[in-house]
Scaffold this motif. Structure first.
Motif, PDB file in Angstrom:
ATOM      1  N   SER A 274     -24.488  -5.800  -3.376  1.00  0.00           N
ATOM      2  CA  SER A 274     -25.695  -4.952  -3.322  1.00  0.00           C
ATOM      3  C   SER A 274     -26.641  -5.200  -4.499  1.00  0.00           C
ATOM      4  O   SER A 274     -27.679  -4.541  -4.623  1.00  0.00           O
ATOM      5  N   SER A 275     -26.282  -6.131  -5.400  1.00  0.00           N
ATOM      6  CA  SER A 275     -27.109  -6.365  -6.587  1.00  0.00           C
ATOM      7  C   SER A 275     -28.005  -7.585  -6.411  1.00  0.00           C
ATOM      8  O   SER A 275     -27.565  -8.640  -5.945  1.00  0.00           O
ATOM      9  N   ASN A 276     -29.262  -7.423  -6.814  1.00  0.00           N
ATOM     10  CA  ASN A 276     -30.225  -8.534  -6.834  1.00  0.00           C
ATOM     11  C   ASN A 276     -31.029  -8.483  -8.139  1.00  0.00           C
ATOM     12  O   ASN A 276     -31.198  -7.407  -8.737  1.00  0.00           O
TER      13      ASN A 276
ATOM     14  N   CYS B 252     -31.718  -5.653 -12.650  1.00  0.00           N
ATOM     15  CA  CYS B 252     -30.936  -5.769 -11.416  1.00  0.00           C
ATOM     16  C   CYS B 252     -30.780  -4.391 -10.770  1.00  0.00           C
ATOM     17  O   CYS B 252     -30.765  -3.363 -11.458  1.00  0.00           O
ATOM     18  N   ASN B 253     -30.669  -4.386  -9.469  1.00  0.00           N
ATOM     19  CA  ASN B 253     -30.321  -3.145  -8.786  1.00  0.00           C
ATOM     20  C   ASN B 253     -28.874  -3.218  -8.318  1.00  0.00           C
ATOM     21  O   ASN B 253     -28.292  -4.300  -8.202  1.00  0.00           O
ATOM     22  N   VAL B 254     -28.286  -2.058  -8.073  1.00  0.00           N
ATOM     23  CA  VAL B 254     -26.925  -1.993  -7.547  1.00  0.00           C
ATOM     24  C   VAL B 254     -26.786  -0.654  -6.822  1.00  0.00           C
ATOM     25  O   VAL B 254     -27.293   0.363  -7.273  1.00  0.00           O
TER      26      VAL B 254
ATOM     27  N   TRP C 180     -21.933 -10.032 -15.368  1.00  0.00           N
ATOM     28  CA  TRP C 180     -22.424  -9.024 -14.428  1.00  0.00           C
ATOM     29  C   TRP C 180     -22.093  -9.411 -12.984  1.00  0.00           C
ATOM     30  O   TRP C 180     -21.572  -8.583 -12.220  1.00  0.00           O
TER      31      TRP C 180
ATOM     32  N   TYR D   4     -19.718  -6.468 -11.606  1.00  0.00           N
ATOM     33  CA  TYR D   4     -20.414  -5.220 -11.277  1.00  0.00           C
ATOM     34  C   TYR D   4     -19.747  -4.467 -10.116  1.00  0.00           C
ATOM     35  O   TYR D   4     -19.756  -3.232 -10.066  1.00  0.00           O
ATOM     36  N   GLU D   5     -19.109  -5.215  -9.180  1.00  0.00           N
ATOM     37  CA  GLU D   5     -18.503  -4.553  -8.017  1.00  0.00           C
ATOM     38  C   GLU D   5     -17.248  -3.778  -8.398  1.00  0.00           C
ATOM     39  O   GLU D   5     -16.794  -2.903  -7.634  1.00  0.00           O
TER      40      GLU D   5
ATOM     41  N   THR E 163     -29.103   4.087  -5.483  1.00  0.00           N
ATOM     42  CA  THR E 163     -29.343   2.776  -6.106  1.00  0.00           C
ATOM     43  C   THR E 163     -29.716   2.966  -7.565  1.00  0.00           C
ATOM     44  O   THR E 163     -30.599   3.767  -7.892  1.00  0.00           O
TER      45      THR E 163
END
Length: 392
Positions: free
Chosen positions: A222-224, A235-237, A207, A211-212, A194
């Motif tokens: 997977s991003s929040n 954000c995380n990914v 984004w 982002y994917e 992550t």
């Protein structure tokens, strides 16, 4: 009705005793209170001190001037500034006093006693011993103690500020340990990792859309958003480890900044514990340090007044001669009538210029009579400026 505006400035003067020193005092007091109250006056009683030769007094006059500047500078440039820095902003500086009195009250107080000089007349110790063995040595010791205390406290304060700065500022630079949680990460995976990404708010829609597809093998949805400041989102990914380099490269093109961060609970816990320890240590030191500063501010101020008293004694003997016969007086001028007060004092003591010339050889270098070094008046005069020593 307008009240007289009192100055936190005092004039410490002396004039020769007439038939009695009491008569000198009464004459001064009557002259300054005859037409309005030009000043608030009190006697400044200095005990008889052991007088050496004239040459010794001339040398001592120079040395006392240096000691005066040293003690005053130490109070204002070191003790006072450090006291203000310890209190920091948004705190009220209060309770600083001299034996329970504010500085102007202490100067006016009838309780002001020339304790050091009194104790040494008893043992016939010289003026030099009073001024240097005790005043200079005492203030110098406070100065040395201050350096040690200030160094320890400032190091602690600096380390705490450095940690606090790490926990503030923009998302690009600040510590993330107090923001992220364990559940924000995929941990202990051989294949997945992550990342944390700083996304400018203006680019957030880009984004979400992209982002994917910034690299292969990004985990969908997977991003929040974990946190936001004024300009950006954190954000995380989650993606496969082997795609990280491609993802970082592509993200930079879209102004998405990947933070170099690894979730390590032990390190994060250690940082928090260190900050708590430093904060606790600072609070523990604050009270004793402020008490020490207040006590020693008082001691330094009293030492300063002693220096002024010694200077008055020495200059009065040099100007008015022996046997010792003068009255020292403390005047607190009214702001609006300072010029008038000067005129009244000049009229009262202008005759002293001729009498001083009869006592002192005009070729001698008497610091008190050197016009280039300080203000000159027919009477002995020293200013005590408490404007920078008051805490309201």
């Amino acid at each position: 009705q307008d009240k007289d505006i009192k100055m936190t400035e005092f004039w410490l003067i002396s004039a020769p005793g007439e038939k009695t020193c009491q008569q000198t005092w009464e004459k001064l007091h009557a002259a300054t209170t005859k037409h309005n109250n030009l000043s608030t006056n009190s006697k400044f009683n200095i005990p008889d001190l052991k007088v050496g030769t004239l040459d010794v007094l001339v040398g001592l006059s120079d040395e006392l001037a240096k000691l005066d500047a040293f003690v005053e500078g130490f109070q204002k440039a070191k003790l006072l500034l450090f006291l203000v820095s310890v209190f920091e902003k948004n705190q009220i500086l209060a309770g600083v006093n001299i034996n329970g009195l504010s500085t102007d009250q202490y100067d006016q107080s009838q309780n002001l006693r020339f304790e050091i000089a009194k104790s040494f007349t008893k043992y016939s110790i010289s003026l030099e011993a009073v001024s240097f063995l005790f005043i200079f040595k005492g203030v110098n010791q406070i100065d040395n103690d201050l350096k040690a205390r200030a160094s320890a406290y400032n190091n602690l304060k600096g380390n705490l500020q450095n940690l606090e700065r790490k926990n503030a500022g923009s998302l690009l630079t600040r510590s993330l340990a107090d923001i992220v949680k364990k559940e924000d990460f995929v941990l202990d995976s051989e294949y997945l990792v992550t990342l944390l990404v700083i996304v400018p708010k203006l680019n957030y829609n880009d984004w979400v859309k992209q982002y994917e597809t910034l690299a292969e093998m990004v985990v969908p949805r997977s991003s929040n958003v974990l946190f936001e400041d004024q300009d950006s989102y954190l954000c995380n990914v989650t993606l496969f480890r082997k795609a990280v380099d491609d993802f970082k490269h592509k993200a930079r093109e879209y102004k998405f900044m990947v933070r170099d961060f690894q979730y390590n609970e032990e390190e994060m816990k250690a940082d928090k514990e260190e900050m708590n320890r430093l904060s606790t240590d600072k609070k523990k030191q604050f009270g004793p340090l402020v008490r020490w500063l207040k006590v020693n501010f008082s001691e330094a101020f009293i030492a300063w007044i002693h220096v002024k008293a010694l200077r008055v004694f020495v200059e009065s003997v040099l100007r008015y001669g022996l046997p010792v016969n003068f009255q020292a007086m403390l005047l607190q001028p009214n702001k609006k009538t300072m010029k008038k007060l000067r005129e009244v004092l000049y009229d009262l003591y202008k005759h002293l210029d001729s009498s001083a010339a009869a006592i002192i050889d005009a070729t001698m270098d008497i610091p008190g009579l050197n016009l280039s070094q300080q203000e000159y008046y027919p009477y002995v005069y020293y200013k005590i400026d408490c404007n920078l020593l008051e805490f309201k």
